[in-house]
Write a protein that holds these residues in place. Structure first.
Motif, short mmCIF file in Angstrom:
data_model
loop_
_atom_site.label_atom_id
_atom_site.label_comp_id
_atom_site.label_asym_id
_atom_site.label_seq_id
_atom_site.Cartn_x
_atom_site.Cartn_y
_atom_site.Cartn_z
N VAL A 185 10.42 3.64 -0.44
CA VAL A 185 10.35 2.85 0.78
C VAL A 185 9.78 3.75 1.87
N LEU A 186 8.61 3.39 2.39
CA LEU A 186 7.90 4.27 3.33
C LEU A 186 8.14 3.91 4.80
N ALA A 187 7.89 4.89 5.67
CA ALA A 187 7.99 4.69 7.11
C ALA A 187 6.61 4.51 7.70
N CYS A 188 5.64 4.10 6.86
CA CYS A 188 4.28 3.83 7.29
C CYS A 188 3.75 2.74 6.37
N GLY A 189 2.52 2.32 6.56
CA GLY A 189 1.97 1.32 5.65
C GLY A 189 2.02 1.83 4.21
N PRO A 190 2.23 0.91 3.24
CA PRO A 190 2.38 1.35 1.85
C PRO A 190 1.06 1.86 1.26
N ASP A 191 -0.03 1.64 1.98
CA ASP A 191 -1.33 2.14 1.52
C ASP A 191 -1.53 3.61 1.91
N TYR A 194 1.76 9.12 2.21
CA TYR A 194 2.52 10.02 3.07
C TYR A 194 3.81 10.43 2.38
N PRO A 195 4.10 11.73 2.24
CA PRO A 195 3.24 12.85 2.66
C PRO A 195 2.04 13.00 1.73
N ALA A 196 0.98 13.60 2.25
CA ALA A 196 -0.29 13.70 1.53
C ALA A 196 -0.10 14.38 0.17
N GLY A 197 0.76 15.38 0.13
CA GLY A 197 0.99 16.11 -1.12
C GLY A 197 1.65 15.25 -2.20
N HIS A 198 2.12 14.07 -1.82
CA HIS A 198 2.75 13.18 -2.79
C HIS A 198 1.85 12.00 -3.17
N ALA A 199 0.54 12.15 -2.89
CA ALA A 199 -0.40 11.05 -3.18
C ALA A 199 -0.32 10.66 -4.65
N ARG A 200 -0.34 11.65 -5.53
CA ARG A 200 -0.32 11.35 -6.95
C ARG A 200 1.01 10.74 -7.38
N LEU A 201 2.10 11.30 -6.86
CA LEU A 201 3.43 10.76 -7.15
C LEU A 201 3.52 9.30 -6.70
N LEU A 202 3.00 9.00 -5.49
CA LEU A 202 3.05 7.63 -4.97
C LEU A 202 2.24 6.70 -5.87
N GLY A 203 1.12 7.21 -6.38
CA GLY A 203 0.31 6.42 -7.30
C GLY A 203 1.10 6.06 -8.56
N GLU A 204 1.83 7.05 -9.08
CA GLU A 204 2.63 6.80 -10.29
C GLU A 204 3.76 5.82 -10.02
N ILE A 205 4.38 5.99 -8.85
CA ILE A 205 5.49 5.07 -8.49
C ILE A 205 4.96 3.64 -8.39
N ALA A 206 3.78 3.48 -7.75
CA ALA A 206 3.20 2.14 -7.60
C ALA A 206 2.86 1.54 -8.95
N GLU A 207 2.46 2.39 -9.89
CA GLU A 207 2.07 1.91 -11.20
C GLU A 207 3.28 1.44 -12.01
N ARG A 208 4.37 2.19 -11.92
CA ARG A 208 5.53 1.88 -12.77
C ARG A 208 6.70 1.30 -11.99
N GLY A 209 6.62 1.33 -10.68
CA GLY A 209 7.71 0.79 -9.87
C GLY A 209 7.11 0.10 -8.65
N LEU A 210 7.57 0.48 -7.49
CA LEU A 210 7.07 -0.14 -6.26
C LEU A 210 7.02 0.88 -5.13
N VAL A 211 5.94 0.82 -4.36
CA VAL A 211 5.90 1.52 -3.07
C VAL A 211 5.91 0.42 -2.03
N LEU A 212 6.93 0.39 -1.19
CA LEU A 212 6.99 -0.73 -0.25
C LEU A 212 7.34 -0.28 1.16
#
Lengths: 381, 381
Positions: A185-191, A194-212
């Motif tokens: 659950v982010l404190a900015c738009g889900p697109d 943030y943080p930049a260093g977690h770009a890949r992690l966020l991609g994986e989460i979006a693929e297998r779970g949810l970034v909202l």
């Protein structure tokens, strides 16, 4: 996202518009929507026909936002809008925010909408646990967060966190490693990565779970948004575990919100010399936080006693378990190498001779003592 | 030991005799003493005139013990006998054992006598805390025990422990380093340097505090005696702190006894990955143990809230403390280098223009914002 039964385009446009006009929390706008429905509420806001409390929440941006442009932009970056009109809306969890608002906690008001990157909205139907803590975690804290995330993942319980460095990241990674579902659950738009260093992690989460997020795509993170965001982490989980947190931390805020919503707050203990555990200890000492040391204890709290899988190990067993106090006394006075006479054992244990004799029989039958030519000796097992 | 008003020789002889005849705990003998007095009780035991329950406790050794020889031996090794007939007897603490016995907890019966090496019996009149834990302590545990011992020592609170390796030793050493008084309660005669590696430490404790035991001089340590001894550690303190302990440990036994006696049990948290902290966590989770992280929290428990000296530090302060939520929001949107226009701030914060303006004034007055030719900027403090 398969919105098996979703709202029509007008409702989506209205929610998109309102969600970007307000800076959450926006209790007056939520009340306006409840009263008139989303479409009519959006029209009233756009046309400038609203009571004074709504004005406070909308006048800054109401002429600068276009719902249509937002939805277009969202589609381009793989983000969809989820509102109470969707079947997938986490209604049970959001109802807790509504109850808190009714009780006067206006800052805990439900969001206008949730912007989701990823399709796994079925997560909301399953139990999940929030794992939160400091960004500046120690190796200890990150290990514990990863272990908990992994354990919850393998137990089929979702892991909610905030995608920050430190505890959050370790928790998400652990959940993914355990094959479980996880929600950031982010404190900015889900697109926004943030943080930049977690770009890949966020991609994986979006693929297998949810970034909202309740913030529309494109919204940048701001300090106060983290605190506002925390209520959604607290609300979407059955309970919150604070893994590592200083005395003054966002995690303590999530814990307090969890408590306000009537959900259990758990905390991981750590060395008293670690400032990163001070917030956890304070939660346990003064705020009713439940000390938990591993995933089974967390599952016990959120699923109920007996629902957690059996812990391996348990209390260590000893060879003298099951023999009584007097027999133990006698056993203590036996030597492994050198045999002893009954009279010596009587004097040393202070037990009557008949008691010593019956204890020796008991010990012999348990394989702990042996009688030989020289007297009684202890047996190696 | 200055027994300002002590019992006569006959009483000493009787207590010495009885204390060596029994293997504690000896509830029947204690009842016999209460009924007839120590001198008559000793005569009855020596002459073989006693009820069956007393027989169980005395028949093994009653013909083999001489009170006179024991007192002589004790004097030679600098040990004196302390009984309820002495002013220095810790009557208040021993009364707790008597109450427990009356409630059916016969194993918690008071001792026949206390054999003391050292003269500082005034310790019993002052508050003291038991610090207990595993022999196989970690560096973390020993550090915490030493810090607590030191802190209690400087606060004028006595430290009770069992003189074992690990936590016990660190606690005694800390107390001595803090200039405080400390008491070692042994599971063998107080003349025995047990463990051998603590001979020098025991000498220092005897010099500046007390080494005591209910076991007569010369009695060797035995496993069961450690558990029996633990009730005296629990009874002589206002409360017990378990610093490090496995799930099954002597310290857990002392904690349970402390609880039975109605005194507070405290426990130090540690890493969840440390087996040595598992017993502490279990005490906090399931047995009403109070989580404590330092000496001030221990003093608060045993002396009452507000009696402990003020902790240094406290909650860290921030430059934005004291400004309200909207002002914080505006502050977040200001940059340190680049100035921004009010319109930008309105859009970004979602706050009405008049609110943004009043927040900017507040921030300017707090020295957090500055207005220049280009607009508003954040101030370095």
């Amino acid at each position: 996202m398969t919105h098996s039964s979703g709202p029509d385009e007008k409702v989506l446009l209205a929610r998109a518009y309102l969600s970007a006009v307000v800076e959450p929390p926006a209790p007056a706008v939520i009340r306006l929507i409840e009263e008139h429905g989303a479409v009519a509420a959006a029209d009233l806001v756009a046309e400038g026909e609203f009571p004074r409390d709504v004005a406070e929440e909308v006048e800054a941006r109401r002429s600068h936002v276009s719902g249509a442009r937002l939805l277009e932009h969202a589609q381009r970056c793989g983000v969809r809008l989820l509102g109470p009109e969707h079947d997938a809306w986490p209604g049970r969890h959001m109802a807790a925010l509504a109850r808190a608002t009714d009780l006067g906690m206006e800052k805990l008001v439900a969001p206008v909408a949730l912007w989701c990157r990823g399709t796994a909205t079925e997560i909301f139907a399953e139990p999940s646990v929030a794992l939160v803590g400091t960004r500046a975690a120690t190796g200890y804290g990150e290990n514990v967060a990863a272990e908990l995330g992994y354990g919850l993942g393998t137990a089929g319980v979702g892991v909610l966190s905030g995608a920050a460095y430190g505890i959050d990241g370790a928790a998400h990674r652990g959940a993914l490693a355990g094959g479980g579902s996880t929600v950031a659950v982010l404190a900015c738009g889900p697109d926004r990565d943030y943080p930049a260093g977690h770009a890949r992690l966020l991609g994986e989460i979006a693929e297998r779970g949810l970034v909202l997020s309740e913030y529309a795509p494109g919204t940048p993170p701001r300090k106060h948004r983290f605190l506002v965001r925390n209520r959604l982490i607290a609300a979407l989980a059955e309970g919150t575990v604070v893994v590592e947190a200083g005395l003054r931390s966002g995690a303590a805020n999530t814990a307090a919100t969890t408590d306000s919503l009537g959900n259990p707050v758990m905390a991981i203990p750590g060395p008293v010399s670690s400032a990163n555990s001070a917030g956890c200890h304070e939660l346990i000492r003064s705020n009713g936080g439940i000390l938990v040391t591993g995933v089974n204890e967390v599952l016990e709290v959120v699923l109920g006693v007996g629902k957690a899988p059996e812990a391996g190990g348990g209390t260590p067993q000893r060879s003298t378990d099951g023999i009584d106090g007097n027999a133990k006394r006698v056993c203590d006075s036996l030597h492994f190498g050198r045999a002893r006479h009954v009279e010596q054992l009587v004097l040393e244990t202070g037990l009557p001779e008949r008691t010593v004799l019956s204890c020796l029989t008991e010990l012999e039958m348990s394989g702990l003592a042996v009688f030989g030519d020289e007297g009684w000796a202890r047996c190696k097992q």
